[in-house]
Design a protein around this motif. Structure first.
Motif, PDB file in Angstrom:
ATOM      1  N   LEU A 235       0.827  -1.205   0.000  1.00 43.02           N
ATOM      2  CA  LEU A 235       0.000   0.000   0.000  1.00 43.02           C
ATOM      3  C   LEU A 235       0.863   1.256   0.000  1.00 43.02           C
ATOM      4  N   GLY A 236       1.900   1.275   0.857  1.00 45.55           N
ATOM      5  CA  GLY A 236       2.797   2.420   0.910  1.00 45.55           C
ATOM      6  C   GLY A 236       3.555   2.622  -0.397  1.00 45.55           C
ATOM      7  N   GLY A 237       4.009   1.512  -0.986  1.00 46.85           N
ATOM      8  CA  GLY A 237       4.709   1.592  -2.267  1.00 46.85           C
ATOM      9  C   GLY A 237       3.812   2.109  -3.374  1.00 46.85           C
ATOM     10  N   PHE A 238       2.551   1.663  -3.363  1.00 44.92           N
ATOM     11  CA  PHE A 238       1.590   2.116  -4.375  1.00 44.92           C
ATOM     12  C   PHE A 238       1.364   3.618  -4.250  1.00 44.92           C
ATOM     13  N   ILE A 239       1.164   4.106  -3.021  1.00 50.03           N
ATOM     14  CA  ILE A 239       0.954   5.541  -2.799  1.00 50.03           C
ATOM     15  C   ILE A 239       2.198   6.336  -3.207  1.00 50.03           C
ATOM     16  N   LEU A 240       3.375   5.803  -2.865  1.00 50.90           N
ATOM     17  CA  LEU A 240       4.635   6.476  -3.198  1.00 50.90           C
ATOM     18  C   LEU A 240       4.824   6.577  -4.711  1.00 50.90           C
ATOM     19  N   ILE A 241       4.533   5.495  -5.426  1.00 47.97           N
ATOM     20  CA  ILE A 241       4.693   5.482  -6.885  1.00 47.97           C
ATOM     21  C   ILE A 241       3.747   6.484  -7.544  1.00 47.97           C
ATOM     22  N   ILE A 242       2.486   6.508  -7.084  1.00 40.37           N
ATOM     23  CA  ILE A 242       1.511   7.454  -7.643  1.00 40.37           C
ATOM     24  C   ILE A 242       1.946   8.900  -7.388  1.00 40.37           C
ATOM     25  N   SER A 243       2.411   9.169  -6.159  1.00 43.45           N
ATOM     26  CA  SER A 243       2.870  10.524  -5.819  1.00 43.45           C
ATOM     27  C   SER A 243       4.078  10.918  -6.658  1.00 43.45           C
ATOM     28  N   LEU A 244       5.001   9.965  -6.876  1.00 44.70           N
ATOM     29  CA  LEU A 244       6.198  10.236  -7.674  1.00 44.70           C
ATOM     30  C   LEU A 244       5.831  10.531  -9.130  1.00 44.70           C
ATOM     31  N   ILE A 245       4.882   9.754  -9.666  1.00 45.78           N
ATOM     32  CA  ILE A 245       4.445   9.972 -11.046  1.00 45.78           C
ATOM     33  C   ILE A 245       3.823  11.355 -11.196  1.00 45.78           C
ATOM     34  N   ILE A 246       2.970  11.744 -10.226  1.00 44.62           N
ATOM     35  CA  ILE A 246       2.339  13.065 -10.270  1.00 44.62           C
ATOM     36  C   ILE A 246       3.389  14.171 -10.178  1.00 44.62           C
ATOM     37  N   TYR A 247       4.369  13.979  -9.282  1.00 41.20           N
ATOM     38  CA  TYR A 247       5.430  14.980  -9.118  1.00 41.20           C
ATOM     39  C   TYR A 247       6.241  15.134 -10.401  1.00 41.20           C
ATOM     40  N   LEU A 248       6.645  14.005 -10.992  1.00 42.35           N
ATOM     41  CA  LEU A 248       7.429  14.049 -12.222  1.00 42.35           C
ATOM     42  C   LEU A 248       6.614  14.610 -13.380  1.00 42.35           C
ATOM     43  N   TYR A 249       5.327  14.305 -13.404  1.00 44.81           N
ATOM     44  CA  TYR A 249       4.452  14.809 -14.465  1.00 44.81           C
ATOM     45  C   TYR A 249       4.392  16.336 -14.436  1.00 44.81           C
ATOM     46  N   ARG A 250       4.398  16.895 -13.224  1.00 47.77           N
ATOM     47  CA  ARG A 250       4.320  18.349 -13.093  1.00 47.77           C
ATOM     48  C   ARG A 250       5.656  19.040 -13.322  1.00 47.77           C
ATOM     49  N   ASN A 251       6.764  18.331 -13.044  1.00 47.77           N
ATOM     50  CA  ASN A 251       8.061  18.994 -13.019  1.00 47.77           C
ATOM     51  C   ASN A 251       9.042  18.534 -14.086  1.00 47.77           C
ATOM     52  N   ASN A 252       8.733  17.484 -14.834  1.00 49.09           N
ATOM     53  CA  ASN A 252       9.641  16.987 -15.865  1.00 49.09           C
ATOM     54  C   ASN A 252       8.926  16.992 -17.212  1.00 49.09           C
ATOM     55  N   GLU A 253       9.388  17.832 -18.129  1.00 50.56           N
ATOM     56  CA  GLU A 253       8.710  17.999 -19.414  1.00 50.56           C
ATOM     57  C   GLU A 253       8.732  16.720 -20.253  1.00 50.56           C
ATOM     58  N   ASP A 254       9.857  15.987 -20.230  1.00 47.58           N
ATOM     59  CA  ASP A 254       9.962  14.761 -21.031  1.00 47.58           C
ATOM     60  C   ASP A 254       8.972  13.702 -20.563  1.00 47.58           C
ATOM     61  N   ILE A 255       8.885  13.524 -19.246  1.00 48.48           N
ATOM     62  CA  ILE A 255       7.954  12.529 -18.700  1.00 48.48           C
ATOM     63  C   ILE A 255       6.516  12.962 -18.953  1.00 48.48           C
ATOM     64  N   LYS A 256       6.237  14.254 -18.793  1.00 49.36           N
ATOM     65  CA  LYS A 256       4.893  14.763 -19.069  1.00 49.36           C
ATOM     66  C   LYS A 256       4.495  14.492 -20.515  1.00 49.36           C
ATOM     67  N   TYR A 257       5.427  14.710 -21.432  1.00 47.24           N
ATOM     68  CA  TYR A 257       5.149  14.491 -22.855  1.00 47.24           C
ATOM     69  C   TYR A 257       4.835  13.010 -23.129  1.00 47.24           C
ATOM     70  N   LYS A 258       5.635  12.120 -22.535  1.00 46.38           N
ATOM     71  CA  LYS A 258       5.429  10.682 -22.757  1.00 46.38           C
ATOM     72  C   LYS A 258       4.091  10.218 -22.179  1.00 46.38           C
ATOM     73  N   ILE A 259       3.750  10.715 -20.982  1.00 49.34           N
ATOM     74  CA  ILE A 259       2.477  10.338 -20.359  1.00 49.34           C
ATOM     75  C   ILE A 259       1.303  10.884 -21.175  1.00 49.34           C
ATOM     76  N   ASP A 260       1.412  12.148 -21.597  1.00 48.88           N
ATOM     77  CA  ASP A 260       0.346  12.764 -22.396  1.00 48.88           C
ATOM     78  C   ASP A 260       0.141  12.015 -23.714  1.00 48.88           C
ATOM     79  N   LYS A 261       1.227  11.593 -24.320  1.00 42.71           N
ATOM     80  CA  LYS A 261       1.131  10.845 -25.583  1.00 42.71           C
ATOM     81  C   LYS A 261       0.505   9.469 -25.350  1.00 42.71           C
ATOM     82  N   TYR A 262       0.887   8.840 -24.245  1.00 44.14           N
ATOM     83  CA  TYR A 262       0.345   7.511 -23.929  1.00 44.14           C
ATOM     84  C   TYR A 262      -1.147   7.581 -23.612  1.00 44.14           C
ATOM     85  N   LEU A 263      -1.572   8.642 -22.917  1.00 43.71           N
ATOM     86  CA  LEU A 263      -2.988   8.786 -22.565  1.00 43.71           C
ATOM     87  C   LEU A 263      -3.874   8.868 -23.810  1.00 43.71           C
TER      88      LEU A 263
END
Length: 414
Positions: A235-263
């Protein structure tokens, strides 16, 4: 800021200094002020570990504190500002008054800061750019439109209407997925309870017979072991991974682009993002062109408010091509985002000189498609929901009953 490692010869001894500066020249100047001596070598280097940790902590603190203004509070504030500016009240006084009357603490702080910026000589849109995440890029774009046209009240009323429509769509979306989420949540809780309390009862029976277990049963026993032994860690790992993904999505342009393209490849989600984005893009572009803003400038402002990085990259092609003198029809066609009917409508608007009227019809078309998806969300989700429920029931049934049948057959065979 950058870090420079400078080697200095001072009183016959070599010393190494770490200087933080904007550029190489500033680093050399700071070194001479601090130490003097003869500079032997200078090179850019990575920040020290403690500085990187400090910077990371500051970013994390901003990420945790950052939150969007509630839609209801923002819409009410914009309508108040529209009425007050229409009555001739200065924006500085209007912002102070709205800040004192709003109950939203986040919005209050933003309005007070913006009013201070305006008092110091900044424009409203320039100050609001510091709060793009909290207020949304659409708000900044429409307020900039009001400044450019000199008709701020009309731009604010238009903005409030658009935000209300977006809020209604969000409420419709939440209403549409409420039942599926409740059903999935209840099913997940029931599944975990069965895994934690029912499967262990059968586990002892299976171990007693020492028979080869089928794959569904092995999966159930593995899940039971994982949940009972590492439940909190999972449960803790799942919450940590989701929080990390959200943080990187907001602060890393490359990761945001890849996620946006995948969506844009995921069933249903791709249509929601596609039609919502193009509906807002065409609507804002229409408002800008109708207000007399040049097409190239209108495209620049409209593209700037697109949130999806992949779609934004595609739409920037239109802006670049139009700036090079290519017709709007050819530029829109080059993106590959618009169907042939839309391209023909744009061509008709360009040739007839009624581009704004035709773009308004295109905006209405995308709004209609988006609303149709929201209105029929349940029918789109039901097949997925039924598949998930069927899969969980089948896993439980096969996992428990298959070995029971095998054991019963073995007993009869004796």
């Amino acid at each position: 800021m950058k870090y420079y490692e400078i080697e200095v010869l001072l009183k016959g001894k070599r010393e190494a200094l770490l200087i933080k500066a904007e550029n190489r020249q500033e680093a050399l100047h700071l070194c001479k002020l601090k130490k003097g001596g003869v500079i032997l070598k200078i090179k850019e280097t990575a920040p020290p570990l403690e500085e990187r940790i400090k910077e990371w902590k500051e970013k994390l603190l901003v990420f945790v504190k950052q939150s969007k203004v509630k839609p209801d509070s923002l819409i009410a504030a914009i309508r108040q500002l529209a009425v007050m500016t229409n009555a001739g009240i200065p924006i500085y006084d209007a912002l102070k008054e709205i800040a004192n009357s709003t109950m939203d603490r986040n919005l209050k702080e933003i309005l007070l800061k913006v009013s201070e910026d305006i008092n110091s000589g900044m424009s409203l849109s320039e100050s609001l750019e510091n709060f793009t995440y909290e207020l949304g890029s659409l708000t900044i774009t429409l307020i900039r439109l009001g400044e450019q046209t000199g008709n701020m009240p009309e731009a604010l009323f238009t903005l409030a209407d658009i935000l209300e429509e977006i809020r209604e769509n969000v409420m419709k979306f939440k209403k549409a997925i409420r039942y599926p989420l409740i059903t999935l949540g209840a099913m997940a809780i029931a599944f975990v309870i069965l895994i934690m309390f029912v499967v262990p009862k059968f586990k002892s029976i299976f171990e007693r017979f020492k028979a080869e277990l089928p794959l569904p049963t092995k999966i159930l026993l593995w899940l039971e072991h994982t949940f009972s032994t590492y439940g909190l860690q999972v449960l803790g790992g799942f919450i940590l991974i989701i929080s990390l993904i959200i943080y990187l999505y907001r602060n890393n342009e490359d990761i945001k682009y890849k996620i946006d393209k995948y969506l844009l490849k995921i069933y249903l989600i791709k249509d929601i993002i596609y039609y919502a984005t193009l509906s807002r893009f065409t609507l804002v572009f229409t408002e800008l062109v109708s207000s007399g803003i040049p097409v190239a400038e209108a495209l620049d402002s409209s593209v700037a408010m697109v949130d999806n990085s992949y779609l934004k990259e595609k739409l920037e092609i239109v802006k670049v091509l139009v700036q090079r003198g290519v017709s709007l029809t050819e530029a829109f066609k080059e993106t590959g985002l618009f169907e042939n009917m839309i391209i023909q409508m744009i061509a008709a608007g360009e040739s007839s000189g009624q581009l704004d009227a035709m773009m308004r019809k295109i905006s209405d078309y995308y709004r209609m498609k988006f609303n149709y998806i929201l209105d029929n969300m349940s029918s789109y989700i039901e097949p997925i929901l039924l598949t998930i429920i069927a899969g969980l029931v089948l896993l439980l049934a096969l996992g428990i009953f298959l070995p029971m049948w095998d054991m019963a057959s073995a007993v009869k065979g004796r």
